[in-house]
Design a protein around this motif. Structure first.
Motif, mmCIF file in Angstrom:
data_model
loop_
_atom_site.group_PDB
_atom_site.id
_atom_site.type_symbol
_atom_site.label_atom_id
_atom_site.label_comp_id
_atom_site.label_asym_id
_atom_site.label_seq_id
_atom_site.Cartn_x
_atom_site.Cartn_y
_atom_site.Cartn_z
ATOM 1 N N ARG A 1 -1.223 -4.101 15.255
ATOM 2 C CA ARG A 1 -0.015 -4.560 15.500
ATOM 3 C C ARG A 1 -0.312 -6.187 15.225
ATOM 4 N N GLN A 2 0.647 -6.772 14.663
ATOM 5 C CA GLN A 2 0.638 -8.237 14.241
ATOM 6 C C GLN A 2 1.531 -8.974 15.253
ATOM 7 N N PRO A 3 1.068 -9.957 15.884
ATOM 8 C CA PRO A 3 1.879 -10.837 16.900
ATOM 9 C C PRO A 3 2.962 -11.353 16.211
ATOM 10 N N GLY A 4 4.155 -11.102 16.677
ATOM 11 C CA GLY A 4 5.533 -11.667 16.388
ATOM 12 C C GLY A 4 6.098 -10.820 15.246
ATOM 13 N N VAL A 5 5.586 -9.852 14.933
ATOM 14 C CA VAL A 5 6.009 -9.024 13.724
ATOM 15 C C VAL A 5 6.490 -7.794 14.371
ATOM 16 N N PRO A 6 7.824 -7.532 14.360
ATOM 17 C CA PRO A 6 8.080 -6.198 15.024
ATOM 18 C C PRO A 6 8.214 -4.853 14.219
ATOM 19 N N TRP A 7 7.934 -5.025 12.830
ATOM 20 C CA TRP A 7 7.749 -3.880 11.941
ATOM 21 C C TRP A 7 6.453 -3.243 12.067
ATOM 22 N N VAL A 8 6.596 -1.738 11.824
ATOM 23 C CA VAL A 8 5.364 -1.152 12.246
ATOM 24 C C VAL A 8 4.522 -1.132 10.745
ATOM 25 N N PHE A 9 5.234 -1.025 9.624
ATOM 26 C CA PHE A 9 4.537 -1.166 8.460
ATOM 27 C C PHE A 9 5.093 -2.540 7.611
ATOM 28 N N PRO A 10 4.775 -3.780 7.931
ATOM 29 C CA PRO A 10 5.246 -4.943 7.316
ATOM 30 C C PRO A 10 4.627 -5.288 6.070
ATOM 31 N N ASN A 11 5.356 -5.969 5.056
ATOM 32 C CA ASN A 11 4.740 -6.524 3.960
ATOM 33 C C ASN A 11 3.647 -7.361 4.317
ATOM 34 N N PRO A 12 2.160 -7.427 3.919
ATOM 35 C CA PRO A 12 1.091 -8.109 4.615
ATOM 36 C C PRO A 12 1.497 -9.628 4.071
ATOM 37 N N ARG A 13 2.233 -9.949 3.121
ATOM 38 C CA ARG A 13 2.473 -11.056 2.857
ATOM 39 C C ARG A 13 3.708 -11.930 3.306
ATOM 40 N N THR A 14 4.934 -10.994 3.553
ATOM 41 C CA THR A 14 6.159 -11.759 3.867
ATOM 42 C C THR A 14 6.206 -11.377 5.358
ATOM 43 N N LYS A 15 5.445 -10.379 5.965
ATOM 44 C CA LYS A 15 5.757 -9.910 7.284
ATOM 45 C C LYS A 15 7.047 -9.312 7.717
ATOM 46 N N LYS A 16 7.748 -9.211 6.638
ATOM 47 C CA LYS A 16 9.096 -8.378 6.769
ATOM 48 C C LYS A 16 8.817 -6.913 6.334
ATOM 49 N N PRO A 17 10.057 -5.918 6.236
ATOM 50 C CA PRO A 17 10.089 -4.667 5.938
ATOM 51 C C PRO A 17 9.597 -4.551 4.320
ATOM 52 N N ILE A 18 8.673 -3.768 3.804
ATOM 53 C CA ILE A 18 8.411 -3.389 2.585
ATOM 54 C C ILE A 18 9.527 -3.110 1.865
ATOM 55 N N VAL A 19 10.035 -3.601 0.767
ATOM 56 C CA VAL A 19 11.050 -3.384 -0.018
ATOM 57 C C VAL A 19 10.935 -2.243 -1.115
ATOM 58 N N SER A 20 9.716 -2.298 -1.867
ATOM 59 C CA SER A 20 9.358 -1.131 -2.373
ATOM 60 C C SER A 20 8.015 -0.739 -2.626
ATOM 61 N N ILE A 21 7.579 0.278 -2.609
ATOM 62 C CA ILE A 21 6.175 0.693 -2.704
ATOM 63 C C ILE A 21 5.771 1.351 -4.408
ATOM 64 N N HIS A 22 6.932 1.246 -5.032
ATOM 65 C CA HIS A 22 6.896 1.951 -6.280
ATOM 66 C C HIS A 22 5.651 1.822 -7.104
ATOM 67 N N TYR A 23 5.264 0.677 -7.169
ATOM 68 C CA TYR A 23 3.975 0.195 -8.159
ATOM 69 C C TYR A 23 2.757 0.906 -7.648
ATOM 70 N N GLY A 24 2.341 0.588 -6.438
ATOM 71 C CA GLY A 24 1.233 1.312 -5.777
ATOM 72 C C GLY A 24 1.274 2.726 -5.980
ATOM 73 N N TRP A 25 2.417 3.207 -5.369
ATOM 74 C CA TRP A 25 2.582 4.686 -5.463
ATOM 75 C C TRP A 25 2.381 5.382 -7.092
ATOM 76 N N ASP A 26 3.119 4.560 -7.877
ATOM 77 C CA ASP A 26 2.917 5.113 -9.159
ATOM 78 C C ASP A 26 1.412 5.041 -9.857
ATOM 79 N N ARG A 27 0.623 4.140 -9.383
ATOM 80 C CA ARG A 27 -0.498 3.955 -9.863
ATOM 81 C C ARG A 27 -1.331 5.163 -9.093
ATOM 82 N N VAL A 28 -1.124 5.468 -7.816
ATOM 83 C CA VAL A 28 -1.910 6.591 -7.181
ATOM 84 C C VAL A 28 -1.511 7.902 -7.813
#
Length: 388
Positions: free
Chosen positions: A290-317
């Motif tokens: 958990r990150q202090p002040g971040v309410p999201w369970v799986f936030p974007n590590p950079r923006t600290k907001k909800p992840i918009v898309s996981i397409h590129y990582g998913w496509d690579r895997v």
């Protein structure tokens, strides 16, 4: 519904009124009906709002913020206000060109805010409309788009190699957009150019199910991935059967560790939904930092907001494991198939997936022939017993 003096001074500090999401209507204090619709992007549109003779609220678009000054917008609103006071319909004073907005203006200022408010899958809608429809129709006036244009879109997109299902989704988007314009009385009743245009035949309803070996390969690749967040999200999707946004938008306050539930405040059906958390899902959540002040369970590590898309990582895997056709939504199908093949009833699967109708769940009935055969044989065994 803020009421203030719409003037140059307000416009110089307009950012203080800008909403975080959707749009806000700023009404003028002195000229009734004069308003500015301000969007989260910082763009805005001047309108004059009035009631017609049937007491229904109507909106007249005056112009875009930045393209039309507040002085000229107010002057236009005063002219319309005078017509209303005289008992006339101000819309009738407009030329045909003034009455119609462009496809881009309507979609961005009216349709997208409406979809965002009423449709949970609106990011997908926005993406498809922006990528495929805006380049083709964006600068065209709504009332200048004809059925021939829709047929040409079907023909050319299919010829370019677009899948039949995608072509048909674009047709649905166009039909919905024009129905909205008609419903909001920007177009007459008979001005939907998609009327009479049929969907292309040959669309394949495709469902992909993972087996245990494929799941192991997928998990091994996720463990090697550079994104631990991707690995957590994909596992949660497979362990819960949740929809992608239900996991990506999850907040810690919605996780009930005691009752082993994840609450989705507004599901696809528009109702509150509760996702059961298995031992494996709980293990992932407990191991997620958990990150202090971040309410999201799986936030974007950079923006600290909800992840918009996981397409590129998913496509690579998925390409790494030799399954380039595997979609994120197939994890939900696989969750259901594992349950059915383990002998769980379709009623249980329906409840876990959050389907409102058993008809949606019946697609998995063919996955457990052995289980169904066992049930049929048990009945035959009971009927063949000799009475005493």
């Amino acid at each position: 519904m803020p009421v203030l003096d719409l003037n140059h001074a307000v416009l110089r500090r307009i950012d203080r009124y800008r909403p975080e999401t959707r749009a806000v209507s700023l009404f003028d204090r002195t000229l009734k009906g004069f308003m500015l619709e301000l969007r989260s992007t910082g763009t805005g549109t001047w309108y004059y709002r009035y009631r017609d003779q049937g007491r229904r609220i109507r909106l007249l678009r005056l112009g875009r913020l930045g393209e039309l000054s507040v002085t000229k917008a107010r002057q236009a609103a005063r002219r319309f206000d005078a017509l209303v006071e005289a008992g006339e319909n101000p819309r009738e004073s407009l030329s045909p060109a003034q009455r119609s907005v462009t496809f881009r203006e309507f979609v961005e200022t009216r349709y997208f805010p409406h979809v965002e408010l009423h449709n949970r899958s609106w990011p997908s809608t926005r993406s498809q409309v922006t990528r495929h429809l805006m380049p083709r129709f964006g600068d065209r006036r709504l009332d200048a788009i004809r059925r021939a244009d829709i047929l040409a879109m079907q023909h050319e997109t299919r010829l370019a190699g677009m899948a039949v299902g995608t072509c048909n989704r674009l047709l649905i988007h166009m039909r919905t957009i024009f129905n909205a314009a008609i419903r909001w009385e920007l177009l007459p009743e008979d001005c939907n150019p998609t009327k009479g245009v049929k969907a292309l035949p040959g669309a394949v309803s495709r469902e992909r199910f993972l087996d245990a070996v494929e799941v192991r390969r997928l998990f091994d690749a996720l463990d090697r991935s550079r994104s631990p967040q991707l690995a957590r999200v994909v596992r949660m999707l497979l362990y819960t059967g949740a929809r992608k946004r239900e996991i990506l938008d999850a907040r810690w306050e919605q996780v009930d560790f005691e009752h082993r539930l994840l609450t989705v405040p507004r599901s696809k059906s528009g109702k509150v939904r509760y996702i059961a958390l298995s031992d494996a899902a709980l293990e992932i959540l407990r191991a997620t930092p958990r990150q202090p002040g971040v309410p999201w369970v799986f936030p974007n590590p950079r923006t600290k907001k909800p992840i918009v898309s996981i397409h590129y990582g998913w496509d690579r895997v998925r390409r790494e494991v030799g399954m380039p056709d595997l979609r994120i939504h197939d994890l939900r199908h696989s969750f259901a198939s594992f349950l059915v093949n383990a002998g769980h009833s379709l009623y249980e699967v329906q409840a876990l997936l959050g389907h409102q109708s058993p008809k949606m769940t019946m697609r998995y009935a063919h996955l457990a022939p052995a289980t169904l055969l066992t049930a049929a044989n048990s009945l035959a065994g009971e009927l063949s017993k000799k009475p005493y």
